[in-house]
Write a protein that holds these residues in place. Structure first.
Motif, PDB file in Angstrom:
ATOM      1  N   ALA A 356       0.833  -1.196   0.000  1.00  0.00           N
ATOM      2  CA  ALA A 356       0.000   0.000   0.000  1.00  0.00           C
ATOM      3  C   ALA A 356       0.874   1.254   0.000  1.00  0.00           C
ATOM      4  N   LEU A 357       0.420   2.262  -0.722  1.00  0.00           N
ATOM      5  CA  LEU A 357       1.142   3.535  -0.737  1.00  0.00           C
ATOM      6  C   LEU A 357       1.221   4.129   0.662  1.00  0.00           C
ATOM      7  N   ILE A 358       0.121   4.066   1.389  1.00  0.00           N
ATOM      8  CA  ILE A 358       0.074   4.523   2.781  1.00  0.00           C
ATOM      9  C   ILE A 358      -0.119   3.299   3.664  1.00  0.00           C
ATOM     10  N   GLY A 359       0.897   2.987   4.469  1.00  0.00           N
ATOM     11  CA  GLY A 359       0.886   1.753   5.238  1.00  0.00           C
ATOM     12  C   GLY A 359      -0.042   1.748   6.430  1.00  0.00           C
ATOM     13  N   GLY A 360      -0.397   2.930   6.910  1.00  0.00           N
ATOM     14  CA  GLY A 360      -1.288   2.955   8.065  1.00  0.00           C
ATOM     15  C   GLY A 360      -1.379   4.317   8.708  1.00  0.00           C
ATOM     16  N   ILE A 361      -1.884   4.332   9.924  1.00  0.00           N
ATOM     17  CA  ILE A 361      -2.194   5.580  10.622  1.00  0.00           C
ATOM     18  C   ILE A 361      -1.734   5.475  12.070  1.00  0.00           C
ATOM     19  N   ALA A 362      -1.186   6.572  12.568  1.00  0.00           N
ATOM     20  CA  ALA A 362      -0.868   6.689  13.989  1.00  0.00           C
ATOM     21  C   ALA A 362      -1.866   7.642  14.619  1.00  0.00           C
ATOM     22  N   TYR A 363      -2.432   7.230  15.728  1.00  0.00           N
ATOM     23  CA  TYR A 363      -3.375   8.070  16.473  1.00  0.00           C
ATOM     24  C   TYR A 363      -2.746   8.458  17.806  1.00  0.00           C
ATOM     25  N   GLY A 364      -2.722   9.748  18.091  1.00  0.00           N
ATOM     26  CA  GLY A 364      -2.114  10.238  19.314  1.00  0.00           C
ATOM     27  C   GLY A 364      -3.092  10.906  20.251  1.00  0.00           C
ATOM     28  N   GLY A 365      -3.138  12.249  20.193  1.00  0.00           N
ATOM     29  CA  GLY A 365      -3.974  13.005  21.122  1.00  0.00           C
ATOM     30  C   GLY A 365      -5.421  12.569  21.128  1.00  0.00           C
ATOM     31  N   TYR A 366      -5.974  12.266  19.947  1.00  0.00           N
ATOM     32  CA  TYR A 366      -7.370  11.858  19.878  1.00  0.00           C
ATOM     33  C   TYR A 366      -7.568  10.489  20.513  1.00  0.00           C
ATOM     34  N   ALA A 367      -6.624   9.576  20.276  1.00  0.00           N
ATOM     35  CA  ALA A 367      -6.710   8.231  20.866  1.00  0.00           C
ATOM     36  C   ALA A 367      -6.642   8.293  22.384  1.00  0.00           C
ATOM     37  N   ARG A 368      -5.783   9.162  22.897  1.00  0.00           N
ATOM     38  CA  ARG A 368      -5.676   9.314  24.347  1.00  0.00           C
ATOM     39  C   ARG A 368      -6.923   9.968  24.928  1.00  0.00           C
ATOM     40  N   LYS A 369      -7.480  10.897  24.183  1.00  0.00           N
ATOM     41  CA  LYS A 369      -8.638  11.641  24.680  1.00  0.00           C
ATOM     42  C   LYS A 369      -9.856  10.743  24.870  1.00  0.00           C
ATOM     43  N   ILE A 370     -10.132   9.880  23.899  1.00  0.00           N
ATOM     44  CA  ILE A 370     -11.356   9.076  24.003  1.00  0.00           C
ATOM     45  C   ILE A 370     -11.248   8.022  25.106  1.00  0.00           C
ATOM     46  N   ILE A 371     -10.039   7.553  25.406  1.00  0.00           N
ATOM     47  CA  ILE A 371      -9.871   6.613  26.517  1.00  0.00           C
ATOM     48  C   ILE A 371      -9.798   7.368  27.836  1.00  0.00           C
ATOM     49  N   GLY A 372      -9.242   8.551  27.803  1.00  0.00           N
ATOM     50  CA  GLY A 372      -9.145   9.354  29.013  1.00  0.00           C
ATOM     51  C   GLY A 372     -10.489   9.672  29.627  1.00  0.00           C
ATOM     52  N   ARG A 373     -11.516   9.787  28.779  1.00  0.00           N
ATOM     53  CA  ARG A 373     -12.857  10.048  29.315  1.00  0.00           C
ATOM     54  C   ARG A 373     -13.287   8.947  30.262  1.00  0.00           C
ATOM     55  N   THR A 374     -12.948   7.711  29.911  1.00  0.00           N
ATOM     56  CA  THR A 374     -13.294   6.576  30.768  1.00  0.00           C
ATOM     57  C   THR A 374     -12.379   6.500  31.982  1.00  0.00           C
ATOM     58  N   LEU A 375     -11.094   6.709  31.785  1.00  0.00           N
ATOM     59  CA  LEU A 375     -10.154   6.627  32.896  1.00  0.00           C
ATOM     60  C   LEU A 375     -10.481   7.625  33.995  1.00  0.00           C
ATOM     61  N   ARG A 376     -10.972   8.793  33.598  1.00  0.00           N
ATOM     62  CA  ARG A 376     -11.288   9.815  34.602  1.00  0.00           C
ATOM     63  C   ARG A 376     -12.511   9.442  35.438  1.00  0.00           C
ATOM     64  N   LYS A 377     -13.287   8.485  34.990  1.00  0.00           N
ATOM     65  CA  LYS A 377     -14.468   8.059  35.756  1.00  0.00           C
ATOM     66  C   LYS A 377     -14.115   7.102  36.886  1.00  0.00           C
ATOM     67  N   ILE A 378     -12.939   6.490  36.825  1.00  0.00           N
ATOM     68  CA  ILE A 378     -12.582   5.440  37.765  1.00  0.00           C
ATOM     69  C   ILE A 378     -11.897   6.044  38.984  1.00  0.00           C
TER      70      ILE A 378
END
Length: 418
Positions: A356-378
């Motif tokens: 593939a011309l583009i091998g893939g995607i790295a997710y940073g701030g957004y990936a941390r943000k969506i999990i952080g919403r759950t972590l902050r509940k615990i």
């Protein structure tokens, strides 16, 4: 009267839904035979590689551990973290816990990130003295920080309570250094211009020692595109350790027409000592982490430019910077999602390696943000949160992670499970 049996350990008791979901992921990935390549490389060749970026400057080991656990279960191929021994240990602990839940889980490669000069935005921290802050400040820096890395508290001075008489009080706290990853959002909002950014360069000797560990698989070198001398010096400092890793990545911004020439110079520097795989991280909008469609346009534009250039250097190509839930849709519209030919070319012009011309995607701030919403509940216990001790929250976090990873991997019926 018979004794009541002790309850089974948490990992064997309350994780039925988590196990079922993660097992589906593992079975799907196991069905994709890698052939002669490691599964991570097979993913890059297909165009469905996913990397989690914990943050080159993010050193909160507790959060890194939980992020690594969740995204390992979701099936990422690589976890990128700060070049710090305690952070590397946290990543591997999270992977190990994921493997205790699903023994067949594929272990992602562990990558450490370094920089070749202090101008890279990923390698800085915010800093200020809270005692210099007016006690009646509305604390906008605390409100805008996406990492919860600023904590300010009003205290009493001379027996007077700050809230009743701000002029006799002061603030304490400040920046939690291990959580700050240098996004810079706090800098422009300070009404008194008291916050400064402090940049640094990772120590190459410390990094070389990390590369010799058996739980580090890859390295990423961030460069600003402003010169090659510092890159050359850093690369030479790794001459005795670089061959311990399976993958070398270079992360760089789009610097316009000179980008490809710059990359070819970097490849010429690396090639004599490069024995493993190499990857180019196209950092379209560094340190973004935004959720809007506009945030991902720059990295997709970068991809379009690089895919259309025939003289680009060898290696895999991966997107980063502004990547979020809209990135796949934008790649598809550009005709570059898992595509082996640039739109408009004929089949005879297909690249010979059939990757593939583009091998893939790295997710940073957004990936941390969506999990952080759950972590902050615990609620934290003894100052730490182990997300696996809270199966309902772990399942919620896993579903959020799958909403990001699933569309890239093509998980059947899993990408829409939320």
């Amino acid at each position: 009267m018979a004794a009541v049996p002790a309850p089974p350990p948490p990992l064997l008791a309350s994780h039925a839904a988590v196990r079922a979901t993660a097992s589906d992921v593992s079975r799907f990935r196991g069905a994709r035979l890698a052939g002669d390549h490691p599964p991570q490389v097979a993913a890059l060749r297909r165009g469905d590689w996913v990397k989690l970026i914990c943050g080159a400057s993010f050193e909160d080991a507790a959060d890194v551990r939980n992020l690594s656990l969740v995204y390992t279960l979701a099936g990422v191929d690589c976890i990128d973290c700060a070049a710090d021994a305690s952070v590397v240990g946290a990543v591997n602990e999270g992977i190990d816990v994921a493997a205790s839940i699903i023994p067949a889980v594929q272990r992602p490669w562990v990558m450490v990130s370094v920089n070749d000069d202090c101008r890279d935005l990923h390698f800085r921290k915010a800093e200020f003295d809270p005692e210099d802050c007016p006690p009646d400040c509305s604390k906008p820096c605390e409100k805008v920080c996406p990492a919860d890395a600023i904590s300010l508290e009003s205290i009493m001075v001379g027996g007077e309570h700050t809230r009743s008489d701000p002029l006799h009080g002061k603030l304490k706290g400040g920046v939690l250094t291990e959580r700050c990853y240098g996004c810079g959002r706090c800098l422009p909002v300070c009404p008194y211009d008291r916050i400064r950014a402090v940049s640094y360069v990772r120590d190459p000797i410390t990094t070389s020692e990390l590369l010799k560990r058996n739980d580090v698989d890859a390295i990423e070198i961030h460069t600003t595109g402003k010169g090659t001398d510092t890159f050359d010096a850093l690369w030479n400092s790794f001459s005795e350790s670089i061959n311990n890793v399976k993958l070398v990545a270079v992360s760089l911004p789009d610097i316009g027409e000179s980008t490809v020439d710059f990359m070819n110079v970097l490849y010429a520097i690396m090639e004599p000592h490069l024995q493993g795989y190499n990857l180019w991280q196209l950092d379209g909008r560094p340190m973004s982490g935004d959720i809007g469609r506009g945030a991902t346009r720059e990295t997709v534009s970068f991809a379009i430019h690089m895919a259309s250039v025939p003289e680009r250097p060898p290696g895999f190509y991966q997107l980063a910077g502004g990547t979020n839930s809209y990135t796949i849709d934008c790649l598809k519209k550009a005709g570059l999602f898992q595509s082996m030919t640039f739109p408009g070319t004929t089949t005879s012009e297909t690249i010979s390696s059939q990757q593939a011309l583009i091998g893939g995607i790295a997710y940073g701030g957004y990936a941390r943000k969506i999990i952080g919403r759950t972590l902050r509940k615990i609620p934290a216990q003894f100052g730490r949160v182990h997300i696996e001790d809270h199966p309902d929250h772990l399942l919620e976090a896993l579903q959020d992670a799958l909403s990001l990873v699933g569309p890239v991997k093509g998980y059947p019926a899993l990408s829409s499970m939320k």
